[in-house]
Write an enzyme that holds these catalytic residues in place. Structure first.
Site, PDB file in Angstrom:
ATOM      1  N   ARG A 148       0.960  -1.042   0.090  1.00 25.30           N
ATOM      2  CA  ARG A 148      -0.026  -0.011   0.003  1.00 25.30           C
ATOM      3  C   ARG A 148       0.926   1.406  -0.039  1.00 25.30           C
ATOM      4  O   ARG A 148       0.662   2.086  -0.697  1.00 25.30           O
ATOM      5  CB  ARG A 148      -0.808  -0.077   1.273  1.00 25.30           C
ATOM      6  CG  ARG A 148      -2.296  -0.764   1.106  1.00 25.30           C
ATOM      7  CD  ARG A 148      -2.924  -0.811   2.222  1.00 25.30           C
ATOM      8  NE  ARG A 148      -4.354  -1.501   2.079  1.00 25.30           N
ATOM      9  CZ  ARG A 148      -4.870  -2.173   3.224  1.00 25.30           C
ATOM     10  NH1 ARG A 148      -4.512  -2.163   4.348  1.00 25.30           N
ATOM     11  NH2 ARG A 148      -6.010  -2.635   2.647  1.00 25.30           N
ATOM     12  N   HIS A 172       0.539  -5.739  12.129  1.00 26.25           N
ATOM     13  CA  HIS A 172      -0.365  -5.355  10.928  1.00 26.25           C
ATOM     14  C   HIS A 172      -1.375  -4.578  11.590  1.00 26.25           C
ATOM     15  O   HIS A 172      -2.502  -5.360  12.262  1.00 26.25           O
ATOM     16  CB  HIS A 172      -0.821  -6.641  10.390  1.00 26.25           C
ATOM     17  CG  HIS A 172      -1.916  -6.328   9.165  1.00 26.25           C
ATOM     18  ND1 HIS A 172      -1.751  -5.309   8.426  1.00 26.25           N
ATOM     19  CD2 HIS A 172      -3.034  -6.859   9.163  1.00 26.25           C
ATOM     20  CE1 HIS A 172      -3.034  -5.322   7.742  1.00 26.25           C
ATOM     21  NE2 HIS A 172      -3.835  -6.134   8.168  1.00 26.25           N
TER      22      HIS A 172
END
Ligand code: NAI
Length: 304
Positions: A148, A172
């Site tokens: 991303r 995460h």
């Protein structure tokens, strides 16, 4: 190559489609507590094989895991609007424990890729319950976060994301960090690349790109209810590195200092072939330590 999916929801079915379209399997098995869903997804996926190669695709119970070389787990609860990944721990630990026991029983030689959130804590739980070597239990970690961020930098700098080299490591989730000290574009340190760039569009933007990356799931979930395409692309990329023994360095969730956490590792046919120790600045090191402490606490609370 037999690849099984436990969880046929949005993430599981999209990942299965991505694995199928990359022709990584000869046999795909779909398992879900919702049997109709598993059957429907398997049938739909099977019809797509006509565009790829001859492949078996079917739904089954846990016995169907027998002979699987890779098992991808995405079963459980997903984040709701505004919910953090860590808040899912209690709901998902029991589900993942049950699934892990079945994987141990029916697919003891498999490499397990966990996607269910909180992905680091649940990869840790999977490792503990299965008693597999840690190298054979992987979480998707910060692979998705890393890509991303790369896509945002690439779009801003008008360069291919493949030429942007930066890692996000850690949980995460909210305590993750970007390793700016090692960031490069085309082999040039990013600070130098920016200095020479005529566009001057990234002044002060890099940290904003990281914040946007960190909050991407919240933004997408608030708009469409879930995320599925990019995680499916990321997960199938991890699977590709396993089944083709590509030895790519990916920031999977793996065991570092006694806890599963997103960190670069070489991924091949045995799962984690080697952890790649990277140099961190003092500030990055502090943030990484903090992220590991948070995960250790959640693992402790999961009483595994
Ligand atoms: P979903 O709700 O669409 O699918 C979950 C599926 O799990 C459902 O089909 C449900 O029937 C099944 N399930 C529940 N309990 C089960 C059990 N005991 N055994 C077998 N199947 C069971 O959710 P979605 O959107 O697919 O998300 C799945 C997980 O993936 C969530 O935890 C979500 O947070 C996580 N996720 C992880 C990402 C990552 O980067 N690792 C990215 C996006 C989502």
């Amino acid at each position: 190559m037999k690849i099984s999916f436990v969880g046929a929801g949005r993430v599981g079915s999209t990942t299965a489609f991505s694995v199928l379209m990359k022709a990584l399997a000869d046999e795909i098995v779909i398992i879900d507590i919702n049997r109709d869903l598993a059957q429907g997804e398997a049938l739909d996926l099977f019809h797509a094989t006509s565009f790829v190669k001859k492949m078996k695709v079917y739904s089954d119970d846990y016995e169907g895991l027998d002979g699987s070389e890779v098992v991808i787990v995405s079963a459980g609860m997903a984040q709701k609007k505004g919910e953090t990944r860590l808040e899912l721990t209690e709901k998902n630990v029991r589900i993942i424990t049950d699934i892990s026991q079945n994987i141990s029983k029916y697919a003891p030689k498999s490499v397990i890729l966990n996607l269910t959130n909180p992905v680091d804590v649940l990869a840790h739980v999977t490792w503990k319950v299965t008693e597999f070597p840690f190298k054979k239990v992987i979480g998707s970690g910060t692979v998705l976060d890393t890509v991303r961020l790369r896509t945002l930098i690439a779009a801003n700098c008008d360069v291919s994301p493949m030429s942007v080299h930066i890692y996000i490591i850690g949980e995460h989730g909210d305590s993750e960090l970007a390793v700016w000290s090692g960031a490069m574009i085309g082999g040039v340190p990013i600070s130098h690349f920016c200095k020479l760039c005529e566009k001057k569009t990234c002044n002060g933007m890099l940290e904003k790109f990281f914040e946007k990356t960190k909050n991407a799931a919240y933004e997408i979930i608030s708009k469409k209810g879930s995320t599925n395409y990019a995680i499916a692309a990321a997960a199938s990329d991890i699977v590709k590195s396993i089944v083709k023994n590509e030895k790519r360095v990916l920031t999977v969730s793996t065991l570092v200092d006694d806890v599963y956490v997103g960190y670069p590792a070489i991924i091949g046919k045995n799962g984690v072939e080697r952890i790649v120790n990277i140099k961190l600045s003092d500030d990055e090191n502090q943030k990484f330590e903090k992220s590991k402490q948070i995960l250790k606490e959640y693992v402790r609370l999961s009483s595994i």
